[in-house]
Each structure stands twice: as structure tokens, then as C-alpha cells.
Design an enzyme around this catalytic site. Structure first.
Site, short mmCIF file in Angstrom:
data_model
loop_
_atom_site.label_atom_id
_atom_site.label_comp_id
_atom_site.label_asym_id
_atom_site.label_seq_id
_atom_site.Cartn_x
_atom_site.Cartn_y
_atom_site.Cartn_z
N SER A 1 1.07 3.60 -3.25
CA SER A 1 0.46 4.64 -4.09
C SER A 1 -0.88 5.10 -3.53
O SER A 1 -1.56 4.36 -2.84
CB SER A 1 0.21 4.11 -5.50
N GLU B 1 9.37 7.90 -17.64
CA GLU B 1 9.77 9.30 -17.47
C GLU B 1 10.53 9.48 -16.16
O GLU B 1 11.54 10.20 -16.11
CB GLU B 1 8.52 10.21 -17.50
N GLY C 1 0.83 -1.21 0.00
CA GLY C 1 0.00 0.00 0.00
C GLY C 1 0.86 1.26 0.00
O GLY C 1 1.06 1.88 1.04
N SER D 1 -1.83 -4.42 -5.90
CA SER D 1 -2.04 -5.68 -6.62
C SER D 1 -2.30 -6.81 -5.64
O SER D 1 -1.64 -6.92 -4.61
CB SER D 1 -0.81 -6.01 -7.46
N GLU E 1 15.72 -3.31 -5.40
CA GLU E 1 14.64 -4.07 -6.04
C GLU E 1 14.61 -3.83 -7.54
O GLU E 1 14.48 -4.76 -8.33
CB GLU E 1 13.28 -3.66 -5.44
#
Lengths: 312, 391, 391, 312
Positions: free
Chosen positions: C133, C370, C131, C165, C248
Site C-alpha cells: 500500500s 466494498e 510494502g 505491519s 491467501e
């Protein structure tokens, strides 16, 4: 020995030493001056045979392809005005053939060229004809004295030539890229350095990725060669190096000019030496698409084989 | 929509074709289209061609008859540009006069200036150069520092300009100078018309990566000119120039598309003659390039017909600048792929080798590609910015 | 340089290959590699596979034996990832546990947290979600608003998370919360370990353009947890998470390259079977994609050998994120070119149709392309900025 | 009549009217709902024969290809869930063939499909098989009743089909692009709207150029058709329109998703309807590269002809 796929402190030492030698040399001669040729040949002519590191009977003067490609990359970076890749490959070929000519070259007494590099061939004593680019034939290399002598050699020179040409492109492109980073930091437009504009920052990031891609492809082909891997695997990796450099080199070089604005378009600023070197290396001995197609033909042939097997 | 020419326009085109076939040198061909590499010889050839065009009645085609023009429309001008490009006629040396100075004088000049300068641009008696860019301006044209101070009878100018094409062959120069440092930078500039053979103006040529010397630096030291050579109102030089520059981006060098098509045909002939890289995917590369050239022409058609219908051409012209400059570079990149070694060695590929280098400049001059994208984002798409940004 | 495995590593790989051939379903093949489209069925399959891997001794391969790991090195982990990718084994459902939560707990957790959570991640007894975003953060992760307030015995959390997810299948969640609004935004955040079956936490799944429901929204309302579930020091959550996130980016999903290579082989087989677009330049497209896949592997080799040599992986990992996500999209674009109509209609192309859609997300999640370019410009190239800019 | 290569006030009026009709229609049905098909067919089914504007004997119900492409572009923009291009072409074919079926279609009593558009073909009364893509053959189109009737038609349907498919791609891509512009203006990251980031601004500018390129290519092919230009010229222009749209459409669509971030990846937000429509249209009836190659073959054949002539 553990997995070690990066340039070691020793590799960097060699690279720096050669770079320093080349740039000291460069200060004394104009980039296009023919006098510089023999000087550059002297610098590298002594390197001798490029051969797998752990090959039985490796000569004491031999260099690994990793070392040779570091030397050529440094030469590209310093814009050494000489077809260094071809020369190194030639020395390897002649040394492998064991002719007296080999010594003459090592001593700098004789000059050599590689077809079709006509600008090098004008005043040479020996010409090397690398075999035509061909997906299937791994032989086909021979050398030939200008006077007509001809000696077959038993070494597939194409991987050497392609990897070293790719290294020359990488060094040349890296130098232009570095110059453009410096320029972007200094040059102001609309009250800000060019380097603060996101479109240019992002394009520079993409170009850096292209440089690292070239580096990875070159190192991989060289390390396969140096470990005396299976010839077909070496050839495919060398093609990937040449294809990647032929594709990415001109992109990085052309962007470096774009990022310099009008200044980069002046003869005096000198970016065109690198651009022409890169463009020429990228088109000779097979363009990017030529090599990609050959890689793809081999790839599909390999798949077709497993396909038939699994179907049977 | 309709894209057919009127019978009168077709007659004009047919006459032009006949004139070109008898006035271009018999052996004129694309591989000489850039002119001799010797800069002086090249000037002579380009200038002679411009005089010939004028004598043939093709100078000042869409300019008022009052000042020596032919008084025809933009469509006839477009036809002229296409036909010149189609045979790769010399570009001429006075494009700044024809495409920038002439339009600005017609737009903002005094009656005396129009009568004095316009006929001599049409006849190629005057060759003009453009002193806009400076060493520290570049894309940021509004930051010019060259300063013009008022005197009793005129102006005295000090400063430096750069990237001034053909200054060494020009007798006049259009100069953008700062005239007021106390106002915002877009509001304190003025345009001047300056003779190049004059005390206080020194010209030094720069060599380009093509080997040619087209660029020049201009050094201006206490250069004095009368007020009659000021163009447009004081402190409104930026507005005057920009009004025309926007138009210029859309309509100058409409012949480029036709000239690129001529180049592509030359490349195709060289490849078909067997000089090419056997492995290249000729059909795909020529198909893509010729399709894009077609679209380039269609954008020209749109711009010309909108002007013919009395509409203004604004920032859409940035689309065309982006498109032609990138397409030209892509043609030259594909020339390498199509020719392989022959790109570097074949005598008939000399034009492509030089154009490959020349084309590097085309995404830089007349507003870089980055500037064009910013113009589109600002003025066409009207994308909000968080705060004032230059680009 | 040397890229050969040691005899021990080769033996490990050979054993693994044998294990895989007898433990993957006999008819397992690439076209089922994404698992069943039914989300619940898919969860069951993925979870079963993770348990099987653990039972085979391949869980926690490079984690300390003290917490149930195998204590092997990064090279063995790389070999495992490559071999799993090579046969397109299921990805598993608990990658957040294995690749994010495990490493953070090992790096910053208390001894009790390590003993409690690490073994259950290895055995796939716990499934984790992330958790981080929020609806208004996105790329700007440091702007999280979900707030955790101190209470006598722990924390009470309010806020909203999104793009989480597999939350619907997870029993634990790692949560990034603001704990101090008075300090600069990077300095007032803390990490928490939160059970998903708990009052005050509501999970709502979102459908993706692939048709699957992997994403979830989390709604946190007065959710209470004890202080023992805080991970790392108060207000240092950003630093703790970022230290591991950098790592990661370089090492998670090393199997991607091998999996993409598996996809490309599947595409080649389909094309060679005659399903392809007859006009496509097969050699060029497969040559270019396979060359780029080779380079992707070489970058992995470099990262792995640098970690093996004790070096840190920093922003260079952004290179790899850029490369794999863009290459994957390009593979799927070329699949269209190579298959033509068959891309849309052939039953065996179903995997490519779904992956074409799925790959759109890959240049967005885990730091958009980006963001990666900005990281390279900032931290690798050290390009000066004029002033503080977010991206 | 003067040179007029832009959409006139009348053209825009038609476009707006159709757009309004479609979006009113869209509010009542889900994008993928099959019910919407017949509704959409009603909306456009009455348009009748597409034929050159100044062709002798042009039917009163006829529309120009410029008008038809505006209608299809509007349909793409509103994501009308129906294979409109194919339907319009079919109506043209049948009307040209003068069968009673034509009337049935015009009245909406009969349903039609175009091979290989299988999703449309499932419950149709008639199937149209456009000829295989072929550089040389301009005939080869025929229609065929599902019951086996077969009537030859004398109209080369490929230009119509390609131009209309390109128009559908353009409209769909324009809608996605417009949505992304709106999103970029509203969505803030790092304290600024997305639209303030130069990398995104510049990509949006490039996408706008691609949209305008498509528009120019479509209008040009349509105006050539409407002026009854030489068939080979029309075919080449139609190929350029299809190639350009097949190349540019997916680029614009995929960038639009990228610019939405994770939001664009959700089913509910709905961008995927446009993406799938564009992707499907761009691959059917010849991919971008297929058409570019056919254009290039024609181009080189034309050059070779002048080559021989000048050599003779």
C-alpha cells in the site's frame, strides 16, 4: 476417504436430473393448481426412507439426506407446488415404522399431510405431527392415521424436516435471485443497465453470500446426519440450517422483488409464488429467532457445564 | 419550540373526533381498513367515504375558499390526516386528485382550470389517475416517450403508460408527455388533463401480488384533446410536476404514520390475545417499532411546522419516504416473528398477510429507496460525483 | 460428502493437542491472547512462540521437504490452524512471511531464492513485512507510484509505503514497485525482496486506535538492491502477487474461526459469571453468533476440501473475507449489548474492548468489504457494467 | 404560539456560540487531558437548573432542556473531554435541592460526579446516583455527598440524563459524519473521489437519516419536558431518545471510520476519541435494547389497559 465438503459431480448430476424432471412437470401445471400435487408426489414419493448412508440395514430404496435435500432444493427452485419436505419426512417415518401404509404411500395410493400444514391436510389419509420444538426433548414424534390409528416411530424427524425445509427455502430463493440477476442485466434506467449501479451490485453480492451460507448450513447438517453423528450435534446443526434459511430466505426473496421494481409486484410476473413459499416455510416449524434462541440455550448450557467443571 | 395546538386547532380536532365516531360504520375496525377485496365493491366503499367526508366539511381543508376549499392551514390538515389514520378510515380512491392534481392545478393551472376542476376534486365528483410512468421509464421518469403533437386546435397523443392506479375507476387523468424531442430530456415535456372516457384511450388492468387490480396500463392512440386541457406552459411539464412532487413527498398521506400506529396496536392486541409466538421477544420488538413510529411522527411534525412557518420542503422529504416505507416493511416482518404460524393461519392476521405483500411496493413506488438515497446524497449532502451519473 | 478426518489426520491432531497443552504457558488464557500491550515485549513473546512451534515440528507444515517443510497436506494445515485458534495461541509476528512471502517465493521464486528464504521463514529466523500500500493507493493497489529503476547491477528504488505491519521488527520486506510507467498500470509492476536494515530505507511507526504500534510508514530514498532480489519476472509483479493473494484470502488465518469461537466462549463465561447485562436476550444473541461461527467454519471446510481435491480457490474467497470480518464486528457489538456497563468497566472485558477497536480495521485491510462485494459482483455474478468502473 | 417543532434562529445562535466557545477551548488542550475538565466545567457549570420553561418559579439562571441539549450536542461535536450530561443533571439536582453545595458547584469551587461514571468520580466532592433503570419507578433518584450527606430531590432526573446523553452522542456522531463526508470528497480511489461510489453515497444517506432520527427524538423529548407534559409521557420520549441514540450513534461512528479506510484507524487522525465517547455513552445508563424493551413493556401495558376496557 478424504475430507470432501462440497457437492460432487454425482450430487450435481442428481440435482440436474431432478431439476429437469420438475421443470418439465411445471410447464404443464399452474403453480397453485391442486392437480399438480399428486404429480409432484409421484415424482418424489418413491424415494423412500431417508437414513444415514452407512447405517447397518440401510434399505435399498433409501436416500441420504444430502440427496433428499438436493431433491427438495430443486423442487423449491422449480416451485413445485407441493409440501415436499413434509412428504419426504412422512415417507421416512412411515417406512421406518414398517406399516403397510408405507407401501400405500410409496405407490402413491394414499395421501399424507404434516400438521400444521393445513393446506396439505385437507384431503389426506394420514397426518404426521412432528413434536413440538423443544430444546431438550428429542423424541415426541408420532404419526397418526386420520382414522385414529397411532404408531410410535423411533426416528427423530425434526432434523430431517428442518434441513429439508431449509433446502426448499434455498432453492426458492436461489431461483428468485437468479431471476433478479437476469433482470438487472437487461433492464436499463438512466441509460445504463441496473446491474451497473453499485448499490444494487453490492446488495446482490450480499444476497449471494446469504445463499452460500444457507447452502453450507444445509450441507453440514445433512452430512452429519448421513454420517450418523451424535444426535445432539445433528439436531443443533439442523437448527442452524433452519434458522439461517428462515432468516436469509426472506431477505433474498424481498430484495429480488425490490430489484425488479414495479414489474416484480405484478401477479403475472409470478415472483410472489416464491415469496409466499419462502415466507411460509420460514415461519413454520419455528421462526429464525425461535431457532436461534434454542441454539443459544444449548450453547450456553454446554459452556455452563465446562464452567462448572473447570471451577470444581 | 412548541408542539401544542392552539385552542382553535384543538376545537377543530375535537369536533372531527365526534364527527368520525358517528360517521364511520359502527363496527368499522382495522381488519377491514383495506376495504373489500372485490375491486368494484371496494371502489364503491372508498368513493362513498370520500363523499361523506366532503359532506362533513372535511374536503379541500387547506385549499382556497374561492374554489370550494375551507381555507384552513396545514396544521388543521395534519390534524385531519392524523385523526383519519388513527381510526384507519378508508384511504379513498382519489388521492391522486387531492394530493397531486389539485396542488398542481392550484400552482400552475389557469383560472378557468381552477374553477372547473378544483371544486369537483373536493366533492369527489371527479376521480383522477396519474399517467407518468412508462414501460421503459420506471425510476427514470424524465425518459417518457409518450408524445403529444401540436394540431390546429389542440394536441394528438400517442404512447403507453403503466402503473396507473385506479385508472379503471377514474374519469380524469393527468398525463406527462414529451412535446419536444430536440431538447434535453428534462426540458421537452408538458402536462395534460385528459378525460378517460375518450376515443384513443384504452385501459387494461393489471393484477398485483396482493390479488387486487389497482394498477393499469394505458394505451394512447391518436388521442385528441383541446389546448385548454394543457396544464402549465409547453415544455415545462417536468418543472411544474417536480415542484409539486417535492412538496407531495413531504405532505401527502401524513395519515400513514397514524395508520401504521393503528396497525401496530392491532398487532399488539392479537399478540396479547394469546395468538402470538410464545418465544418472541415482544417487549423488544414492540418497543423498537413503536419508538420508530414515534420518530416518524416527529418528522411529520417538523415538516408541518416548517410549512406553517412558510419554509419550503425540499429533498428532506426523501428522508420521510425512506423511513415510512422501510418501517412499514419492518413492522410486517416483525409481525411474522411475533405471530409465527399464526401469521399464516390466523383469520385476524389476514390484514397483516395482505399488508406484508402490499408493503413490498412501498419501497418502489413514488421513487424507490435507492432514488431517495441518491437524492439525499446529491442535494442534502452534496457529495461530489466524478462525472454525470443517473442515480 | 464426508467431513471425517482420516485415522492419520486424527493422530496428527491428537499429538498436536498434547504438544500444545505442554508447550503453551500453564496459565495461558484468552484474555492475554493479543499479547502484552507493550510492543517490544509483545514482539518477544510472539517471536518466541513461533520458534517454539518450529522446534515442535509445526513450521512449514504443508511446504515441500526440499526447503525445510514437513510436506503434509492442506488438511493437516487446517487442523493445525484450528487447534491453535481453539486455545487462542499467539498469532505470531511473521504471518506475512508464512502466508504471503513464502507462497509467492514457492510459486514464482528462483531455486536460489527458495533455498535461501523458505527455511528461514519456517524457522522464524527471518521476519517479513509487506510494502504494497501507498498513501495514495489504498484499495487501488495497482496505482502504486514507488519506482524501481534499472541500474547496471540491479535496481534503485524511490517512494513511500504505508500500513506496513511490524516493519520495525522485520528484517525483510516484500516490495511492490512500478518498473514501467509507459504501460497500463496493471502491467508495469515488479516484486522485490528487500532487507530492512539498509541505506535508503527509513521506517517510522504509526500508532493505531488500539494504542499499539503495528503499522509503519516506509520511506525509500535511492535504495539500491541487486537483481537477484527481484521476485518473478520484470513487470509481472501484479500478476504474481494476485495469483497468491486470491489463494491467501481463502486459506490464511484459517485459525480465525476457531479463535473467534474461543472469544465467544470467553464472553459466554463472563456473562454466565454474572457480569452481564441482566436484560440482554442471551439465548438469541449467543445462538445467532454461534450459528454464524458454525457457518464460517463450514465455509473453511469447503475451501480446504476443495484445495485438497486439487481445485483452485478464486473469488469465492471474498465471501469468507466478508463473512469473518463482519461477524467479528458483530460479536464485539453484541458483547456490548450482553455486558452493558461491564463492557466498559469489567477487568475481564479488556480483551473485548481492545478487540472492538481492532475489529474496525478488519473490514478495511486485505481488501475492504466494498472491494470484496465488487469482486463477487464482477467475477462470481458476472453482472454487466455499463462502462469501466474502478470499484 | 404556532406549532414550531424545529430549531429556531435563537436556538441556532446558542448552538453556534457554544460550539465556538468549545472549539476555542479545545485548541488549547489534548482531548484526554484531565486539565480540560475544570475548564469545560467552567464553561457549562454556570448554566444552573434545567427546568420546564413555563414552570412557575423558574429560576432566572435556568435553562430549558432544549437549550441544555444544544449545549451538550455542541460539546459532543467538539469532543469536550468531560462528562457534560452528568454534570448538567447534577447541577440541576443540587440546585433543586437548594443546598449550599449548589452554589459551590455553580461557582466551580466543588467538583461532582455521577455514578457509575467512575472516570469522573475519582476526585469529586459529590456523587449523584441516578435511580436504577426501571419501567415503573419514577422516583429513586438521590444525591449523596462523598462525606455521607444525603439529600432527597424531587425531580426525576432520568429524562434529563437520557436526553442529554443522547445529545452528546448526536453531536459526536455528527462530527465524525461531517469528517467522513469531507474525506470522501477529497480521497480518490481508482481515479475518482470516494464520494462518487454509489455504495458509499447511499450509506452516507442512511447515516444522515439516522442523525436526523436522533435529532427528532431528542428535540421531542426535550420539548415535552419544557412544556411540563405528563411525566410518563416525558419518560417514554426520553427513553426513545436514549434508545435511538444508543442504537444509531455507534452505527454512524463505525461507518465514519470505515469510510476513512486505514487512515481512520490511526491514533493521530483522532476518530477513536469520538468512537469511544459514543460507544461509552451508548452502553451506559441502559443499552439500546434495554431501553427498547422498557418502551415496549410500557407500550404493551398501555394497550392491555384499553384491551381490558373494550372487553368490559
Amino acid at each position: 476417504m478424504p475430507l470432501e465438503f462440497f457437492r460432487t459431480a454425482d450430487d450435481r448430476l442428481l440435482f440436474d436430473a431432478v431439476s429437469n424432471a420438475f421443470s418439465a412437470d411445471r410447464q404443464e401445471c399452474e403453480p397453485d393448481a391442486p392437480d399438480a400435487e399428486s404429480r409432484a408426489a409421484m415424482t418424489i414419493g418413491r424415494q423412500g426412507l431417508i437414513q444415514p448412508v452407512n447405517m447397518p440395514g440401510r434399505s435399498a430404496e433409501g436416500v441420504s439426506l444430502i440427496e433428499a435435500s438436493a431433491i427438495v432444493e430443486a423442487a423449491g427452485m422449480s416451485q413445485v407446488p407441493f409440501a415436499l419436505s413434509e412428504s419426504l419426512v412422512l415417507v421416512s417415518a412411515l417406512t421406518a415404522a414398517g406399516t403397510v401404509v408405507g407401501d400405500g404411500l410409496l405407490n402413491g395410493d394414499e395421501k399424507v399431510g404434516v400438521a400444521p400444514f393445513s393446506h396439505v391436510n385437507s384431503e389426506v389419509d394420514w397426518v404426521l405431527h412432528p413434536g413440538a420444538i423443544d430444546a431438550n426433548a428429542c423424541n415426541g414424534q408420532f404419526k397418526e392415521g386420520a382414522a385414529g390409528q397411532k404408531v410410535e416411530v423411533d426416528l427423530d424427524l425434526r432434523p430431517l424436516l428442518w434441513v429439508l425445509m431449509a433446502a426448499d427455502i434455498l432453492g426458492s430463493a436461489q431461483a428468485m435471485f437468479d431471476k433478479s440477476l437476469g433482470f438487472m442485466g437487461e433492464r436499463h434506467q438512466f441509460g445504463q443497465p441496473l446491474s451497473s449501479y453499485q448499490a444494487l451490485r453490492h446488495r446482490a453480492a450480499d444476497d449471494w453470500v446469504l445463499l452460500e451460507d444457507m447452502r453450507a448450513a444445509i450441507d453440514y447438517a445433512a452430512v452429519l446426519f448421513d454420517s450418523a453423528a451424535e444426535p445432539g450435534e445433528i439436531l443443533q446443526a439442523a437448527r442452524i440450517a433452519k434458522a439461517t434459511a428462515s432468516h436469509a430466505g426472506p431477505v433474498v426473496a424481498e430484495n429480488a422483488i425490490q430489484h425488479h421494481g414495479a414489474v416484480g409486484f405484478t401477479w403475472e410476473f409470478g415472483l410472489h409464488f416464491g415469496l409466499k413459499r419462502i415466507k411460509s416455510l420460514s415461519l413454520r416449524q419455528g421462526t429464525a429467532s425461535d431457532h436461534y434462541r434454542l441454539i443459544g440455550e444449548q450453547y450456553l448450557a454446554d459452556i455452563a457445564k465446562t464452567f462448572v467443571n473447570s471451577g470444581a | 419550540m412548541d408542539i401544542r395546538l392552539t385552542p382553535e386547532q384543538e376545537a377543530f380536532r375535537d369536533g372531527l373526533r365526534i364527527w368520525l365516531s358517528s360517521n364511520l360504520e359502527q363496527d368499522w375496525d382495522g381488519d377491514r381498513y383495506r376495504g373489500p377485496t372485490d375491486d368494484v365493491e371496494n371502489f364503491a366503499l372508498q368513493h362513498a367515504w370520500e363523499r361523506k367526508l366532503h359532506e362533513g366539511g372535511y374536503g379541500g381543508l387547506h385549499w382556497p375558499t374561492a374554489y370550494g376549499g375551507r381555507g384552513l392551514g396545514i396544521v388543521e390538515y395534519f390534524v385531519l390526516m392524523e385523526e383519519l389514520g388513527r381510526v384507519a378510515a378508508p384511504e379513498g380512491i382519489n388521492s391522486i386528485g387531492r394530493e397531486l392534481v389539485g396542488p398542481i392545478i392550484l400552482d400552475a393551472g389557469t383560472e378557468a382550470q381552477k374553477r372547473r376542476f378544483i371544486p369537483r376534486i373536493i366533492s369527489a365528483d371527479d376521480i383522477w389517475c396519474q399517467g407518468f410512468s412508462e414501460p421503459n421509464s420506471g425510476s427514470d421518469l424524465a425518459s417518457v416517450q409518450t408524445f403529444a403533437s401540436r394540431t390546429d386546435d389542440g394536441w394528438v397523443i400517442n404512447g403507453q403508460k403503466v402503473w396507473t392506479s385506479y385508472a379503471q375507476f377514474s374519469n380524469w387523468c393527468i398525463l406527462l408527455c414529451r412535446t419536444d424531442r430536440t431538447v434535453p430530456k428534462h426540458k421537452g415535456m408538458t402536462l395534460f388533463l385528459v378525460p378517460t372516457a375518450q376515443d384513443g384511450l384504452e385501459i387494461r388492468s393489471l393484477r398485483q401480488i396482493t390479488g387486487r387490480r389497482e394498477f393499469n396500463e394505458l394505451f394512447l392512440t391518436e388521442m385528441r384533446i383541446p389546448d385548454s386541457l394543457r396544464l402549465g406552459p409547453v415544455n415545462e411539464g417536468w418543472q411544474v410536476a417536480n415542484r409539486v412532487l417535492a412538496f407531495e413527498r413531504g405532505t401527502t398521506r401524513l395519515y400513514r404514520q397514524a395508520r401504521f400506529a393503528h396497525e401496530l396496536r392491532g398487532l399488539a392486541r392479537l399478540v396479547l390475545s394469546g395468538a402470538g409466538n410464545k418465544r418472541a421477544d415482544k417487549a423488544l420488538l414492540f418497543g423498537r417499532l413503536s419508538a420508530r413510529l414515534g420518530i416518524l411522527r416527529q418528522h411529520n411534525l417538523r415538516i408541518v411546522s416548517r410549512i406553517a412557518a412558510g419554509e419550503a420542503i425540499g429533498p428532506e422529504a426523501s428522508l420521510q419516504k425512506l423511513n415510512w416505507s422501510i418501517l412499514h416493511q419492518d413492522i410486517m416482518a416483525d409481525a411474522g416473528e411475533l405471530l409465527g404460524d399464526a401469521f399464516l393461519e390466523h383469520p385476524a392476521a389476514e390484514r397483516f398477510r395482505e399488508t406484508y405483500l402490499q408493503a413490498r411496493a412501498e419501497t418502489i413506488y413514488a421513487g424507490t429507496s435507492e432514488i431517495q438515497r441518491s437524492i439525499i446524497a446529491d442535494r442534502v449532502l452534496k457529495l461530489p460525483r466524478a462525472r454525470k451519473e443517473g442515480v
